[in-house]
Motif scaffolding. Sequence first.
Motif, short mmCIF file in Angstrom:
data_model
loop_
_atom_site.label_atom_id
_atom_site.label_comp_id
_atom_site.label_asym_id
_atom_site.label_seq_id
_atom_site.Cartn_x
_atom_site.Cartn_y
_atom_site.Cartn_z
N PHE A 111 9.20 11.19 -1.50
CA PHE A 111 9.64 9.82 -1.76
C PHE A 111 9.36 9.45 -3.21
O PHE A 111 8.34 9.85 -3.78
N ARG A 112 10.27 8.65 -3.78
CA ARG A 112 10.12 8.15 -5.14
C ARG A 112 10.34 6.63 -5.14
O ARG A 112 11.15 6.11 -4.37
N VAL A 113 9.64 5.93 -6.03
CA VAL A 113 9.85 4.50 -6.21
C VAL A 113 11.12 4.29 -7.02
O VAL A 113 11.27 4.88 -8.10
N ILE A 138 1.08 10.02 1.92
CA ILE A 138 1.17 8.56 2.00
C ILE A 138 0.29 8.04 3.13
O ILE A 138 -0.46 7.07 2.96
N ALA A 139 0.39 8.68 4.29
CA ALA A 139 -0.40 8.26 5.45
C ALA A 139 -1.89 8.36 5.15
O ALA A 139 -2.68 7.46 5.49
N SER A 193 0.82 -1.21 0.00
CA SER A 193 0.00 0.00 0.00
C SER A 193 0.86 1.26 0.00
O SER A 193 0.54 2.24 -0.68
N VAL A 194 1.95 1.24 0.76
CA VAL A 194 2.84 2.40 0.79
C VAL A 194 3.48 2.62 -0.57
O VAL A 194 3.54 3.76 -1.08
N ALA A 199 3.72 5.48 -5.84
CA ALA A 199 3.67 5.31 -7.30
C ALA A 199 2.55 6.11 -7.94
O ALA A 199 2.64 6.50 -9.11
N THR A 200 1.49 6.37 -7.18
CA THR A 200 0.35 7.11 -7.74
C THR A 200 0.39 8.59 -7.39
O THR A 200 -0.61 9.28 -7.50
N GLY A 201 1.57 9.07 -6.95
CA GLY A 201 1.74 10.50 -6.78
C GLY A 201 1.64 11.02 -5.36
O GLY A 201 1.78 12.23 -5.13
N ASN A 202 1.41 10.17 -4.39
CA ASN A 202 1.35 10.58 -2.98
C ASN A 202 2.76 10.47 -2.40
O ASN A 202 3.13 9.42 -1.86
#
Length: 355
Positions: free
Chosen positions: A312-314, A274-275, A259-260, A265-268
Amino acid sequence: MQPKPPEIFARDDEWQYLAKFAERTGTRPKLGVVSGRRRQGKTFLLVSLAQQSGAFYFSATQATERDSLTLFSAALAEHLGTSAPFSFDSWDAAIKQLFAIFAERRELVVIDEFPYLSKVSPALPSIIQREIDRAVSTNAPVSLLLCGSVMSVMGRLLAGNAPLRGRAVLEMVLRPFDFRLAADYWGTTDRRLAAMTHAIVGGTPAYLPFVEGDVCEGLGDFDDWVRRTVLNPNKTLFREARYLLGEQVEARDTAMYQSVLAAVATGNCTRGAIASHVGRKVTDIGHYLNVLEDCHLLRREPDVFRPSRSVFRVCEPLIHDVSDTVLTCYSGVGFDGSLAREGDVRAVGLAQLYG
């Protein structure tokens, strides 16, 4: 210094440091730690180094302590050419004997998949620390390389108050190829196609053999290539993101880590976003973010507009692809085994290229 074998692509700096570490010089012990996510070529490098330098190489398996000791004893006896196998009842006895033997032989010792051993034998790093300290006091020239793919474990070996902190003279992290090296590795000369390919599969060396020679032939073939490789439920790459995550994090919390990653990945990209996405408090997600950073699945960057904040970035494109596209278009790749729609495929590449 041992020359790099021609079958090793790139990795010139890594080979130079490893070959220098393997040289039989000096009178002091040396400890090296080599880590990196799976499929980056660590074992290939270390096996090649061991073959060229005459090192003792042992690759651990997922086994009990007793079975691991049995396998270690057999491998050591085979390397030394002894007729009778060793019999160790503990890692304390095994490591003592190992240091005694190789202080005299002055050969490199390589222990691969070290996290498998430390998981069932938590005292092993402390035992190695004790023997290194003894070797320092007696000028015993033992060279030991520890290698592993579980980044959260390997990162803790030399951190904080860990027993081996301050003992290593080599700490190498094998990373995926950058854009230019990946383009050469995949044999792609078209810069745009190279960028699009790197946006999908990144620079992990093992992904080329995973596609069994099915390399994208041009821009016109790109959509079809992604559908028949990365988004094809019958191919290894389709489930690679899940395997990457499963290898690195605690099994009981896999859903939260997923989920994190999906949130980022979807821009959060901020802690608060993220939270909110995962339905937790900001203070509750710190551990998950730290572990994903340690595993090199997430990276933290400064926010260019707000210097006091970070985003944060993936790191791994395949995880980004799965989180950003496959999960949102899962009917496109279908539980019935059908392949993704062309528009979904193009969305993956464009989203990764242009962010």
